[in-house]
Structure formats: structure tokens, C-alpha cells
Design an enzyme around this catalytic site. Structure first.
Site, PDB file in Angstrom:
ATOM      1  CB  SER A  29       3.888  44.362  46.305  1.00 60.01           C
ATOM      2  OG  SER A  29       5.065  43.748  46.814  1.00 60.01           O
ATOM      3  NE  ARG A  30       8.133  41.171  48.961  1.00 58.35           N
ATOM      4  CZ  ARG A  30       9.089  40.788  49.814  1.00 58.35           C
ATOM      5  NH1 ARG A  30       8.924  39.721  50.541  1.00 58.35           N
ATOM      6  NH2 ARG A  30      10.209  41.478  49.910  1.00 58.35           N
ATOM      7  CG  ASN A  33      15.451  52.312  48.780  1.00 55.14           C
ATOM      8  OD1 ASN A  33      14.988  52.392  49.920  1.00 55.14           O
ATOM      9  ND2 ASN A  33      16.667  51.875  48.531  1.00 55.14           N
ATOM     10  CB  VAL A  34      10.540  53.753  51.873  1.00 60.46           C
ATOM     11  CG1 VAL A  34       9.273  53.563  51.088  1.00 60.46           C
ATOM     12  CG2 VAL A  34      10.992  52.472  52.559  1.00 60.46           C
ATOM     13  CE1 TYR A  44      12.496  43.947  61.697  1.00 57.17           C
ATOM     14  CE2 TYR A  44      12.271  42.765  63.760  1.00 57.17           C
ATOM     15  CZ  TYR A  44      11.696  43.333  62.632  1.00 57.17           C
ATOM     16  OH  TYR A  44      10.328  43.292  62.458  1.00 57.17           O
ATOM     17  CE  LYS A  85      10.399  46.800  62.135  1.00 55.00           C
ATOM     18  NZ  LYS A  85       9.433  47.490  61.255  1.00 55.00           N
TER      19      LYS A  85
HETATM   20  P1  NAP Z   1       8.046  40.900  54.033  1.00 56.21           P
HETATM   21  O1  NAP Z   1       7.037  39.887  53.635  1.00 56.21           O
HETATM   22  O2  NAP Z   1       9.474  40.551  54.007  1.00 56.21           O
HETATM   23  O3  NAP Z   1       7.791  42.237  53.190  1.00 56.21           O
HETATM   24  C1  NAP Z   1       8.632  43.333  53.353  1.00 56.21           C
HETATM   25  C2  NAP Z   1       8.082  44.473  52.546  1.00 56.21           C
HETATM   26  O4  NAP Z   1       8.915  45.613  52.739  1.00 56.21           O
HETATM   27  C3  NAP Z   1       8.058  44.167  51.051  1.00 56.21           C
HETATM   28  O5  NAP Z   1       6.846  44.649  50.518  1.00 56.21           O
HETATM   29  C4  NAP Z   1       9.240  44.968  50.522  1.00 56.21           C
HETATM   30  O6  NAP Z   1       9.067  45.472  49.214  1.00 56.21           O
HETATM   31  C5  NAP Z   1       9.240  46.150  51.472  1.00 56.21           C
HETATM   32  N1  NAP Z   1      10.528  46.828  51.488  1.00 56.21           N
HETATM   33  C6  NAP Z   1      11.709  46.381  52.006  1.00 56.21           C
HETATM   34  N2  NAP Z   1      12.671  47.295  51.806  1.00 56.21           N
HETATM   35  C7  NAP Z   1      12.095  48.340  51.152  1.00 56.21           C
HETATM   36  C8  NAP Z   1      12.565  49.589  50.679  1.00 56.21           C
HETATM   37  N3  NAP Z   1      13.837  49.967  50.857  1.00 56.21           N
HETATM   38  N4  NAP Z   1      11.695  50.405  50.034  1.00 56.21           N
HETATM   39  C9  NAP Z   1      10.403  50.042  49.861  1.00 56.21           C
HETATM   40  N5  NAP Z   1       9.902  48.868  50.298  1.00 56.21           N
HETATM   41  C10 NAP Z   1      10.736  48.030  50.931  1.00 56.21           C
HETATM   42  O7  NAP Z   1       7.775  41.368  55.529  1.00 56.21           O
HETATM   43  P2  NAP Z   1       6.450  41.475  56.402  1.00 56.21           P
HETATM   44  O8  NAP Z   1       6.489  40.390  57.389  1.00 56.21           O
HETATM   45  O9  NAP Z   1       5.261  41.668  55.550  1.00 56.21           O
HETATM   46  O10 NAP Z   1       6.802  42.808  57.203  1.00 56.21           O
HETATM   47  C11 NAP Z   1       6.109  44.034  57.052  1.00 56.21           C
HETATM   48  C12 NAP Z   1       6.433  44.895  58.263  1.00 56.21           C
HETATM   49  O11 NAP Z   1       5.990  44.236  59.459  1.00 56.21           O
HETATM   50  C13 NAP Z   1       7.922  45.148  58.468  1.00 56.21           C
HETATM   51  O12 NAP Z   1       8.135  46.473  58.894  1.00 56.21           O
HETATM   52  C14 NAP Z   1       8.300  44.171  59.564  1.00 56.21           C
HETATM   53  O13 NAP Z   1       9.420  44.589  60.294  1.00 56.21           O
HETATM   54  C15 NAP Z   1       7.035  44.195  60.397  1.00 56.21           C
HETATM   55  N6  NAP Z   1       6.874  43.019  61.250  1.00 56.21           N
HETATM   56  C16 NAP Z   1       6.797  41.778  60.720  1.00 56.21           C
HETATM   57  C17 NAP Z   1       6.653  40.688  61.570  1.00 56.21           C
HETATM   58  C18 NAP Z   1       6.564  39.275  61.052  1.00 56.21           C
HETATM   59  O14 NAP Z   1       6.648  38.343  61.881  1.00 56.21           O
HETATM   60  N7  NAP Z   1       6.384  39.051  59.762  1.00 56.21           N
HETATM   61  C19 NAP Z   1       6.586  40.868  62.961  1.00 56.21           C
HETATM   62  C20 NAP Z   1       6.681  42.165  63.451  1.00 56.21           C
HETATM   63  C21 NAP Z   1       6.808  43.223  62.613  1.00 56.21           C
HETATM   64  P3  NAP Z   1       9.566  44.640  47.912  1.00 56.21           P
HETATM   65  O15 NAP Z   1       8.643  43.458  47.816  1.00 56.21           O
HETATM   66  O16 NAP Z   1       9.446  45.583  46.808  1.00 56.21           O
HETATM   67  O17 NAP Z   1      10.982  44.222  48.226  1.00 56.21           O
END
Ligand code: NAP
Length: 271
Positions: free
Chosen positions: A15-16, A67-68, A160, A164
């Protein structure tokens, strides 16, 4: 653009942030998309995205709550996707959390929650989705891991970072396990992207400037770049790529850290 026309995709945490950009790119390539969310506050965002991709790309989209990290919820979610959109052909394990708690005061609950969301979820969704993928002899599983899979990145959050690394190694094991059924399992490793996950961290202008300076490309990554790499791995162009961790990090993970970076000088180029 129609690299994935009529394919069925499920994006967890769609969603985001990065997940929403992945949904956009898959839909743009013609895939029908299930958008997963879990927080009540994300329901409206998921619905708005569903309406947007349906209108813009003339595909079918649905919103699925789960919740995954919880097996019953994952099973119900995939049942619903199979019923409403068809068998999951492209599974993107994007959902993740990164609670910023220092190691010495880290609670057991935060440790468990992190592993449940970032690692156990991949086991649960992939095992369930693989049943139909095996029947159909077709599947793409793409796990969003991180540069933190291979390096201890900043800020140092051991729960974290280690989760990963586990997700990336799980990707490799599943690639071997499922390859014989024509299921490709790969991972994408983003460097820092300015999403909600990093908003507190990047709110400090000095940290933001250092993040940009540390990257060989002198910029942060974007959500769309991650979506583009997911499209590539889901496409026929990547049919022989299996068990790979595709870094989308501007070269961050190949750069040696130096106290005074001797590589960081202006080159005089004579053409
Ligand atoms: P984010 O904006 O915080 O979004 C996290 C997403 O994960 C949200 O859509 C949230 O859903 C979902 N989520 C969390 N817990 C969940 C659960 N138990 N069941 C289902 N959905 C869940 O983070 P993002 O930056 O987009 O990150 C997305 C992925 O990229 C993650 O795996 C993160 O570790 C990885 N990543 C991010 C970065 C970065 O710098 N942003 C860098 C490397 C890797 P809700 O909205 O419903 O809570």
C-alpha cells in the site's frame, strides 16, 4: 508496456513505500495485482492505489489484508487472491519492519517481531503460493532484502540486518528447492530509499547529506528503481536468473570503506 500481461501478482506491504511502487510497475506492465496491507491505517492507501492502477493501466486489482507473519492470515490471503484473480504467479515479498532499537536495550519482542515479518513471512507466503506455482510449472518469487544482507549498514540495527541476511540466504535455498518446477526465486537489495521506514533517520540533514555522499552515485535510491528491478526479475528476460541478489544500490556494496576516501577525487578527463 506489457511484459507481464495478464499475470497475477501479489505484493506484500503493497500500500505504501517501495511496495506501492512495485504495485505500480507490475500493473503498468499489465499484471493483475493483489495489494496486501496489515495496519488499519493503510486500508485507505491500499484502496486508493487499487483504484489508481485499475484506472490508469486497465488491469484488475484487489486489496487483501493479512499479517504476513501469521500462517492462517497468509493462507486466507492467498485463498482470496486465487479466488478473485487466479493463482499467484508473481509473489513479491516486500513487507518488512526495521524498528530502530539499540542492541543493548533491544527487547525479545522486537527481535521476534522483526524475524516474523522479515523472514518467517517469506517461508509462509512462498510455501503456500508454491503449491499452485508447481501445478502450473510457473512462478516468480522476488524477495526485497537489503544492502544490509551483505554489509553492516548504518544505522546498526542487528536484528534488522541479520534478518535481511537470513532473507537473502533463504532466497538462495528456495531457488535451489523450487527451480526444478520452473519457479525462479530471487532477491532485490535496495540501499537507502526515503520511505516511512527511514523518515526519522533521514530527517537529520547531516545524516541525509552523509548518506548521499557515501553512495558512489551520490544520490539515494528511489522506490521506482526497485519496482523496475522487480519487473525485470518477473519478466521472461530473467528466465535463467535464479538465486540471485540483485543489488540496486548505486554500487554501495562494492565500495570499500576508507577513513579518507582515496577514490573520491575529481578526475581530469582529456578526450
Ligand atoms: P515502509 O514504507 O515502512 O513500508 C513497510 C511495508 O511493510 C508497509 O506496506 C507495511 O504494511 C508492510 N508490513 C509491515 N509489517 C507487515 C506485516 N506483518 N504484514 C503485512 N505487511 C506488513 O518500508 P519500505 O521502505 O517501503 O520497505 C519495503 C521493504 O524494503 C522492506 O522489506 C524493507 O526492509 C526493504 N528495504 C527498505 C529500504 C529503505 O531504505 N527504505 C532499504 C532496503 C530495504 P502496513 O502499511 O499495512 O503497515
Amino acid at each position: 508496456m506489457s511484459k507481464l500481461k495478464n499475470r497475477t501478482a501479489l505484493v506484500t506491504g503493497g500500500s505504501r513505500g517501495i511496495g506501492a511502487a512495485i504495485v505500480m510497475r507490475l500493473a503498468e506492465e499489465g499484471a493483475n495485482v493483489a495489494i496486501n496491507y496489515t495496519s488499519p491505517g493503510s486500508f485507505e492507501k491500499a484502496n486508493a492505489l487499487k483504484e489508481k492502477v485499475e484506472k490508469e493501466f486497465h488491469i484488475q486489482a484487489i486489496v487483501v489484508k493479512a499479517n504476513v507473519g501469521v500462517k492462517e492470515e497468509v493462507d486466507q490471503m492467498i485463498d482470496q487472491v486465487e479466488k478473485e484473480l487466479g493463482s499467484v504467479e508473481i509473489l513479491v515479498n516486500n513487507a518488512g519492519i526495521a524498528p530502530f532499537e539499540p542492541f543493548l536495550s533491544l527487547s525479545e519482542k522486537t527481535w521476534d517481531d522483526t524475524y516474523q515479518t522479515n523472514v518467517k513471512s517469506i517461508f509462509l507466503t512462498t510455501q503456500r503460493a508454491a503449491k499452485k506455482m508447481i501445478e502450473n510449472k510457473y512462478g516468480k518469487v522476488i524477495n526485497i532484502t537489503s544492502t544490509a544482507s551483505v554489509l553492516v549498514t548504518s544505522p546498526v540495527i542487528p536484528h534488522y540486518i541479520s534478518s535481511k541476511a537470513a532473507a537473502s540466504h533463504l532466497t538462495k535455498a528456495l531457488a535451489i528447492e523450487l527451480g526444478k518446477y520452473n519457479i525462479n526465486v530471487n532477491a532485490v537489495g535496495p540501499s537507502t530509499v526515503a520511505t516511512d521506514m527511514c523518515d526519522e533517520y533521514l530527517a537529520d540533514p547531516q545524516i541525509l547529506a552523509k548518506e548521499i555522499e557515501a553512495n558512489p552515485m551520490k544520490r539515494l535510491g528511489t522506490e521506482k528503481q526497485i519496482g523496475d528491478s522487480v519487473v525485470f526479475l518477473a519478466s521472461d528476460e530473467a528466465v535463467q536468473i535464479n538465486g540471485h541478489l540483485l543489488m540496486v544500490d548505486g554500487g554501495l556494496t562494492v565500495k570499500a570503506a576508507q577513513p579518507e576516501d582515496h577514490m573520491n577525487h575529481e578526475q581530469e578527463v582529456t578526450l
